[in-house]
Write a protein that holds these residues in place. Structure first.
Motif, short mmCIF file in Angstrom:
data_model
loop_
_atom_site.label_atom_id
_atom_site.label_comp_id
_atom_site.label_asym_id
_atom_site.label_seq_id
_atom_site.Cartn_x
_atom_site.Cartn_y
_atom_site.Cartn_z
N ILE A 77 -2.73 4.44 0.39
CA ILE A 77 -3.10 3.48 -0.64
C ILE A 77 -4.46 2.86 -0.32
O ILE A 77 -5.31 2.73 -1.20
CB ILE A 77 -2.01 2.40 -0.78
CG1 ILE A 77 -0.67 3.03 -1.19
CG2 ILE A 77 -2.42 1.33 -1.77
CD1 ILE A 77 -0.67 3.74 -2.52
N ASP A 78 -4.68 2.47 0.93
CA ASP A 78 -5.97 1.89 1.31
C ASP A 78 -7.10 2.88 1.08
O ASP A 78 -8.17 2.52 0.60
CB ASP A 78 -5.94 1.46 2.78
CG ASP A 78 -4.99 0.32 3.03
OD1 ASP A 78 -4.73 -0.45 2.08
OD2 ASP A 78 -4.48 0.21 4.15
N ALA B 273 12.72 6.06 -2.34
CA ALA B 273 12.39 6.36 -0.95
C ALA B 273 10.96 6.90 -0.84
O ALA B 273 10.21 6.53 0.06
CB ALA B 273 13.38 7.37 -0.38
N PHE B 274 10.57 7.75 -1.79
CA PHE B 274 9.21 8.30 -1.78
C PHE B 274 8.18 7.20 -1.99
O PHE B 274 7.16 7.15 -1.30
CB PHE B 274 9.08 9.38 -2.86
CG PHE B 274 7.71 9.97 -2.94
CD1 PHE B 274 7.25 10.84 -1.98
CD2 PHE B 274 6.86 9.64 -3.99
CE1 PHE B 274 5.97 11.38 -2.04
CE2 PHE B 274 5.59 10.17 -4.07
CZ PHE B 274 5.14 11.04 -3.10
N LEU B 275 8.44 6.30 -2.94
CA LEU B 275 7.51 5.20 -3.17
C LEU B 275 7.40 4.29 -1.95
O LEU B 275 6.32 3.83 -1.60
CB LEU B 275 7.95 4.39 -4.39
CG LEU B 275 7.72 5.05 -5.75
CD1 LEU B 275 8.32 4.20 -6.86
CD2 LEU B 275 6.25 5.29 -6.00
N GLY B 276 8.51 4.03 -1.30
CA GLY B 276 8.46 3.23 -0.08
C GLY B 276 7.66 3.90 1.02
O GLY B 276 6.89 3.26 1.73
N PHE B 277 7.80 5.22 1.13
CA PHE B 277 7.04 5.97 2.13
C PHE B 277 5.55 5.90 1.83
O PHE B 277 4.73 5.68 2.73
CB PHE B 277 7.53 7.42 2.15
CG PHE B 277 6.77 8.29 3.11
CD1 PHE B 277 6.95 8.17 4.48
CD2 PHE B 277 5.88 9.25 2.65
CE1 PHE B 277 6.24 8.96 5.36
CE2 PHE B 277 5.19 10.06 3.52
CZ PHE B 277 5.36 9.90 4.88
N VAL B 278 5.17 6.07 0.56
CA VAL B 278 3.76 6.06 0.18
C VAL B 278 3.16 4.67 0.41
O VAL B 278 2.03 4.55 0.88
CB VAL B 278 3.59 6.51 -1.29
CG1 VAL B 278 2.19 6.23 -1.80
CG2 VAL B 278 3.91 7.99 -1.42
N LEU B 279 3.93 3.62 0.09
CA LEU B 279 3.40 2.27 0.26
C LEU B 279 3.22 1.89 1.72
O LEU B 279 2.35 1.07 2.04
CB LEU B 279 4.33 1.26 -0.44
CG LEU B 279 4.28 1.30 -1.97
CD1 LEU B 279 5.32 0.35 -2.54
CD2 LEU B 279 2.91 0.94 -2.48
#
Length: 65
Positions: free
Chosen positions: A28-29, A17-23
């Motif tokens: 990231i940009d 869930a955290f990785l999905g939120f960060v992506l």
């Protein structure tokens, strides 16, 4: 896939869930642009230092022969 208990699934779920939120965030940009600027600055600095060493003769060339 190994046996994941309840706590393992909980941790895996939080991480996914955290990785999905960060992506989906614009972080990231921003990180990619920041890394690009750092690489440009480092490249310019390395080129300047290399040019100075080449002109001053500290490059360790064959000048000692």
């Amino acid at each position: 896939m190994g046996k994941l208990g309840g706590s393992g699934l909980l941790v895996a779920g939080i991480v996914v869930a955290f990785l999905g939120f960060v992506l989906t965030w614009d972080l990231i940009d921003w990180l990619i642009q920041f890394t690009g600027y750092i690489m440009i600055i480092l490249g310019i600095i390395l080129a300047i230092v290399g040019g100075i060493q080449m002109v001053s003769g500290k490059g360790g060339g064959s000048s000692g022969y």
